[in-house]
Design an enzyme around this catalytic site. Structure first.
Site, PDB file in Angstrom:
ATOM      1  N   GLU A 162     -11.904 -20.241  36.278  1.00  0.00           N
ATOM      2  CA  GLU A 162     -12.936 -19.997  37.283  1.00  0.00           C
ATOM      3  C   GLU A 162     -14.304 -19.715  36.653  1.00  0.00           C
ATOM      4  OE1 GLU A 162     -10.171 -18.175  36.845  1.00  0.00           O
ATOM      5  OE2 GLU A 162      -8.826 -18.861  38.460  1.00  0.00           O
TER       6      GLU A 162
ATOM      7  N   HIS B 225     -21.198  -8.136  25.265  1.00  0.00           N
ATOM      8  CA  HIS B 225     -21.875  -7.874  23.993  1.00  0.00           C
ATOM      9  C   HIS B 225     -22.056  -6.358  23.915  1.00  0.00           C
ATOM     10  CE1 HIS B 225     -22.659 -12.143  23.723  1.00  0.00           C
ATOM     11  NE2 HIS B 225     -23.104 -12.101  24.971  1.00  0.00           N
TER      12      HIS B 225
END
Lengths: 133, 133
Positions: A64, A70
């Site tokens: 999907e 990060h």
């Protein structure tokens, strides 16, 4: 086959996180895989990288779309993207899970609509798969 | 070490693309690696996946965050994310490169600011690396 091109994309900034997970590639990978599963996504691959001296980046590719993170342990900060197409997956479950596990005390989130409804795209196709009628 | 947590994130939707690249995992991977290089990014890894019967998803992890793409050949559509931290990388170069190569006739782009300036985060740190003074 990927889901409908119409999707939700959550852009999340997690500030003031606890340090437990932020610098561990294994822990961040596990968090992200779990966030994907809990959201109802189908995982097709993942890649994570630990930076020197610190910080982790990684992405879970799902049927999907994708989830990305990060981390900056030096600022107790992590950015995350939860981009999911179709209607069967709920990226907000992943957002809440990450917030809880990172123990973020301050966060900002934005939801952006991606792509467009299939009906609007139905006249375009590659490889002779154009919709007729 | 990752770049500053202050970044730019371009969310791009490319409509009415030519079919040449959209369903080729190898071609899309090359485009994305080239987009990263041209933007001035430091590539640390990549992962791409071809869906059955069609469509490609992939991410290039860079020292400055990531570039991601999802293609829907059946709609001649691709979504891309160009998320780059720090000031040395220009994600708009990557955006233009992808637009040109995909030969998109209609596109939408949005630039979102991610994270925050280092100064605002300087009081937070993990592992005893807190900034003093």
């Amino acid at each position: 086959m990927m889901e409908s091109p119409f999707g939700k994309h959550i852009l999340a900034e997690y500030f003031e996180c606890e340090c437990t997970y932020l610098d561990s590639e294994a822990a961040i990978r596990n968090l992200m895989l779990e966030a994907a599963s809990r959201s109802g996504a189908t995982i097709v691959g993942n890649i994570f990288h630990h930076f020197s001296p610190q910080g982790v980046s990684g992405v879970v590719v799902i049927a999907e779309s994708h989830l990305a993170i990060h981390t900056w342990p030096e600022f107790r900060y992590a950015s995350a993207d939860l981009f999911t197409c179709g209607t069967r997956v709920d990226p907000w479950i992943g957002f809440e899970y990450l917030k809880e596990k990172l123990q973020s005390k301050k966060w900002v989130s934005k939801e952006i609509t991606r792509g467009t409804a299939e009906e609007e795209l139905a006249s375009s196709a590659c490889g002779g798969k154009a919709v007729s009628g």
